[in-house]
Design a protein around this motif. Sequence first.
Motif, PDB file in Angstrom:
ATOM      1  N   GLN A  84     125.247 -40.828  18.802  1.00 56.52           N
ATOM      2  CA  GLN A  84     124.864 -41.565  19.794  1.00 56.52           C
ATOM      3  C   GLN A  84     123.255 -40.826  20.438  1.00 56.52           C
ATOM      4  O   GLN A  84     122.476 -41.879  20.738  1.00 56.52           O
ATOM      5  CB  GLN A  84     125.680 -41.392  21.003  1.00 56.52           C
ATOM      6  N   PHE A  85     123.117 -39.745  20.326  1.00 58.70           N
ATOM      7  CA  PHE A  85     121.707 -39.381  20.570  1.00 58.70           C
ATOM      8  C   PHE A  85     120.632 -39.609  19.661  1.00 58.70           C
ATOM      9  O   PHE A  85     119.552 -40.115  20.051  1.00 58.70           O
ATOM     10  CB  PHE A  85     121.804 -37.693  20.493  1.00 58.70           C
ATOM     11  N   GLU A  86     120.898 -39.923  18.444  1.00 57.61           N
ATOM     12  CA  GLU A  86     120.173 -40.308  17.195  1.00 57.61           C
ATOM     13  C   GLU A  86     119.617 -41.617  17.547  1.00 57.61           C
ATOM     14  O   GLU A  86     118.532 -42.239  17.164  1.00 57.61           O
ATOM     15  CB  GLU A  86     120.576 -40.177  15.920  1.00 57.61           C
ATOM     16  N   THR A  87     120.737 -42.556  18.044  1.00 53.75           N
ATOM     17  CA  THR A  87     120.457 -43.971  17.925  1.00 53.75           C
ATOM     18  C   THR A  87     120.117 -44.463  19.572  1.00 53.75           C
ATOM     19  O   THR A  87     119.617 -45.605  19.524  1.00 53.75           O
ATOM     20  CB  THR A  87     121.572 -44.854  17.481  1.00 53.75           C
ATOM     21  N   GLU A  88     120.463 -44.095  20.609  1.00 52.51           N
ATOM     22  CA  GLU A  88     120.465 -44.426  21.910  1.00 52.51           C
ATOM     23  C   GLU A  88     119.229 -43.767  22.673  1.00 52.51           C
ATOM     24  O   GLU A  88     118.928 -44.335  23.602  1.00 52.51           O
ATOM     25  CB  GLU A  88     121.755 -44.519  22.678  1.00 52.51           C
ATOM     26  N   THR A  89     118.950 -42.588  22.297  1.00 49.92           N
ATOM     27  CA  THR A  89     117.750 -41.875  23.297  1.00 49.92           C
ATOM     28  C   THR A  89     116.414 -42.500  22.702  1.00 49.92           C
ATOM     29  O   THR A  89     116.302 -42.618  21.624  1.00 49.92           O
ATOM     30  CB  THR A  89     117.851 -40.482  22.717  1.00 49.92           C
ATOM     31  N   ARG A  90     115.807 -42.955  23.680  1.00 49.46           N
ATOM     32  CA  ARG A  90     114.438 -43.526  23.574  1.00 49.46           C
ATOM     33  C   ARG A  90     113.469 -42.371  22.837  1.00 49.46           C
ATOM     34  O   ARG A  90     112.786 -42.981  21.929  1.00 49.46           O
ATOM     35  CB  ARG A  90     113.785 -44.093  24.981  1.00 49.46           C
ATOM     36  N   GLU A  91     113.366 -41.274  23.266  1.00 47.69           N
ATOM     37  CA  GLU A  91     112.617 -40.396  22.702  1.00 47.69           C
ATOM     38  C   GLU A  91     112.768 -40.137  21.376  1.00 47.69           C
ATOM     39  O   GLU A  91     111.748 -39.540  20.706  1.00 47.69           O
ATOM     40  CB  GLU A  91     112.692 -39.065  23.673  1.00 47.69           C
ATOM     41  N   TYR A  92     114.093 -40.356  20.936  1.00 50.33           N
ATOM     42  CA  TYR A  92     114.278 -39.949  19.407  1.00 50.33           C
ATOM     43  C   TYR A  92     114.662 -41.162  18.655  1.00 50.33           C
ATOM     44  O   TYR A  92     115.664 -41.117  17.694  1.00 50.33           O
ATOM     45  CB  TYR A  92     115.413 -38.984  19.395  1.00 50.33           C
ATOM     46  N   THR A  93     114.194 -42.278  18.855  1.00 50.62           N
ATOM     47  CA  THR A  93     114.474 -43.487  18.113  1.00 50.62           C
ATOM     48  C   THR A  93     113.687 -43.674  16.758  1.00 50.62           C
ATOM     49  O   THR A  93     114.148 -43.985  15.831  1.00 50.62           O
ATOM     50  CB  THR A  93     113.932 -44.865  18.981  1.00 50.62           C
ATOM     51  N   ASP A  94     112.567 -42.812  16.789  1.00 53.13           N
ATOM     52  CA  ASP A  94     112.014 -42.626  15.236  1.00 53.13           C
ATOM     53  C   ASP A  94     111.890 -41.278  15.034  1.00 53.13           C
ATOM     54  O   ASP A  94     111.413 -41.031  14.054  1.00 53.13           O
ATOM     55  CB  ASP A  94     110.626 -43.298  15.538  1.00 53.13           C
ATOM     56  N   SER A 196     117.184 -43.925   7.219  1.00 51.59           N
ATOM     57  CA  SER A 196     116.056 -45.088   7.804  1.00 51.59           C
ATOM     58  C   SER A 196     115.033 -44.598   8.545  1.00 51.59           C
ATOM     59  O   SER A 196     113.944 -45.273   8.584  1.00 51.59           O
ATOM     60  CB  SER A 196     117.142 -46.093   8.254  1.00 51.59           C
ATOM     61  N   LYS A 197     115.127 -43.417   9.251  1.00 51.84           N
ATOM     62  CA  LYS A 197     113.900 -43.091   9.958  1.00 51.84           C
ATOM     63  C   LYS A 197     113.001 -42.444   9.159  1.00 51.84           C
ATOM     64  O   LYS A 197     111.791 -42.491   9.544  1.00 51.84           O
ATOM     65  CB  LYS A 197     114.505 -41.980  11.207  1.00 51.84           C
ATOM     66  N   MET A 198     113.412 -41.784   8.075  1.00 52.20           N
ATOM     67  CA  MET A 198     112.194 -41.376   7.067  1.00 52.20           C
ATOM     68  C   MET A 198     111.647 -42.249   6.464  1.00 52.20           C
ATOM     69  O   MET A 198     110.449 -42.139   6.303  1.00 52.20           O
ATOM     70  CB  MET A 198     113.066 -40.257   6.143  1.00 52.20           C
ATOM     71  N   ARG A 199     112.382 -43.329   5.879  1.00 55.33           N
ATOM     72  CA  ARG A 199     111.605 -44.651   5.471  1.00 55.33           C
ATOM     73  C   ARG A 199     110.538 -45.204   6.366  1.00 55.33           C
ATOM     74  O   ARG A 199     109.799 -45.939   5.957  1.00 55.33           O
ATOM     75  CB  ARG A 199     112.582 -45.536   4.874  1.00 55.33           C
ATOM     76  N   LYS A 200     110.994 -45.491   7.656  1.00 55.37           N
ATOM     77  CA  LYS A 200     110.214 -46.032   8.736  1.00 55.37           C
ATOM     78  C   LYS A 200     108.663 -45.217   8.981  1.00 55.37           C
ATOM     79  O   LYS A 200     107.852 -45.764   9.448  1.00 55.37           O
ATOM     80  CB  LYS A 200     110.784 -46.116  10.102  1.00 55.37           C
ATOM     81  N   GLY A 201     108.664 -44.221   8.423  1.00 52.09           N
ATOM     82  CA  GLY A 201     107.421 -43.291   8.394  1.00 52.09           C
ATOM     83  C   GLY A 201     106.281 -43.664   7.439  1.00 52.09           C
ATOM     84  O   GLY A 201     105.550 -42.639   7.449  1.00 52.09           O
ATOM     85  N   VAL A 202     106.526 -44.853   6.800  1.00 54.43           N
ATOM     86  CA  VAL A 202     105.335 -45.166   6.076  1.00 54.43           C
ATOM     87  C   VAL A 202     103.984 -45.295   6.650  1.00 54.43           C
ATOM     88  O   VAL A 202     102.880 -44.770   5.979  1.00 54.43           O
ATOM     89  CB  VAL A 202     105.678 -46.287   5.146  1.00 54.43           C
ATOM     90  N   ASP A 203     103.883 -45.691   7.927  1.00 53.68           N
ATOM     91  CA  ASP A 203     102.740 -46.013   8.619  1.00 53.68           C
ATOM     92  C   ASP A 203     102.216 -44.688   8.963  1.00 53.68           C
ATOM     93  O   ASP A 203     100.905 -44.175   8.668  1.00 53.68           O
ATOM     94  CB  ASP A 203     102.988 -46.574  10.019  1.00 53.68           C
ATOM     95  N   ILE A 204     103.058 -43.627   9.398  1.00 48.35           N
ATOM     96  CA  ILE A 204     102.440 -42.255   9.509  1.00 48.35           C
ATOM     97  C   ILE A 204     102.060 -41.499   8.327  1.00 48.35           C
ATOM     98  O   ILE A 204     101.201 -40.832   8.195  1.00 48.35           O
ATOM     99  CB  ILE A 204     103.488 -41.537  10.054  1.00 48.35           C
ATOM    100  N   LEU A 205     102.525 -41.754   7.197  1.00 46.32           N
ATOM    101  CA  LEU A 205     102.178 -41.264   6.014  1.00 46.32           C
ATOM    102  C   LEU A 205     100.935 -41.833   5.544  1.00 46.32           C
ATOM    103  O   LEU A 205     100.023 -41.331   4.888  1.00 46.32           O
ATOM    104  CB  LEU A 205     103.078 -41.662   4.954  1.00 46.32           C
ATOM    105  N   ASP A 206     100.773 -43.215   5.909  1.00 46.05           N
ATOM    106  CA  ASP A 206      99.298 -43.924   5.592  1.00 46.05           C
ATOM    107  C   ASP A 206      98.395 -43.158   6.311  1.00 46.05           C
ATOM    108  O   ASP A 206      97.274 -42.825   5.975  1.00 46.05           O
ATOM    109  CB  ASP A 206      99.288 -45.206   5.974  1.00 46.05           C
ATOM    110  N   THR A 207      98.448 -42.972   7.930  1.00 49.37           N
ATOM    111  CA  THR A 207      97.579 -42.126   8.524  1.00 49.37           C
ATOM    112  C   THR A 207      97.130 -40.828   7.894  1.00 49.37           C
ATOM    113  O   THR A 207      96.152 -40.067   7.886  1.00 49.37           O
ATOM    114  CB  THR A 207      97.999 -42.289   9.846  1.00 49.37           C
ATOM    115  N   ALA A 208      98.436 -40.082   7.468  1.00 47.89           N
ATOM    116  CA  ALA A 208      98.210 -38.910   7.265  1.00 47.89           C
ATOM    117  C   ALA A 208      97.495 -38.650   5.900  1.00 47.89           C
ATOM    118  O   ALA A 208      96.657 -37.544   5.536  1.00 47.89           O
ATOM    119  CB  ALA A 208      99.795 -38.137   7.091  1.00 47.89           C
TER     120      ALA A 208
END
Length: 273
Positions: A84-94, A196-208
């Motif tokens: 629930q913390f991983e899916t419902e907390t706004r600060e940790y959605t990504d 799924s959170k790690m796969r969503k980090g492609v934009d961050i990888l692009d910037t990095a």
Amino acid sequence: MAFPLPRGISPSEIEFISEMEMVTVVPRQRLEGLDLLSGPTEKLLPPQRATLPLWLAILLKRQRRVNIVPPYWLHPESLQIILQFETETREYTDAFSPPPRLPGQRRPGDDNRRNQPPPPRPKHTLDGERYHPSPPFLPQNTALTAGEESERDKEIALPYHWLEVGNMLLDAASDDLTEPDQIRRLLKDLREVRMSKMRKGVDILDTAATAGGGVALTGVGAMEIGEMRGFVAGVVEGLRKIGASREQARREQLAEEGPTQADAQDEDDDMEF
């Protein structure tokens, strides 16, 4: 012709390393301590609890000499709270849920001395030298004592080898766990959400990859890093190639356009000088 070894550590090697994690057992018969390379083990005196490496605990469990006490985080209620913390907390959605607190590390808002954690206890090698264990081999997979049960809700977090330890305990000591089928389902759900959170980090990888820097992986487990290493390395390498081709195309375009007006002005100033 031998194939080159992949970069990093393979999942089987990560699982082998995680077998050095310490777990709590309840012995069913007496057993003297063993002198291992990692240090001497405790004597097993029923019904007193003892702490053993995971590989030794699983070996004794298969011989029906001990029962393994699951760690505090490997309970259905704890895993449900983390999910629930991983899916419902706004600060940790990504982002990922924070890892367990290190020995001697304060919690946010712990100004009272009574709430401060005790300093880490040193250990001794076979030669008698003192040392302090460091991450990831901290006592994060041992069962809580009676005095620590009240702090259980504050300490619920996934350790570094959570996936490996959970799967090995489900395979070797499922009868010692509470509702093993539900635990297996919750571990699967947690793994899918975090991957799924790690796969969503492609934009961050692009910037990095273009601007430099790195990607924050706080709270990511060892097996998650090992499984995503090839994907992340491939994405970063592809982004670098794309950036290099764009830079080469830009230089060719500038070369075709010829010198700019500023460059011509600089050449005239040089000639007058």
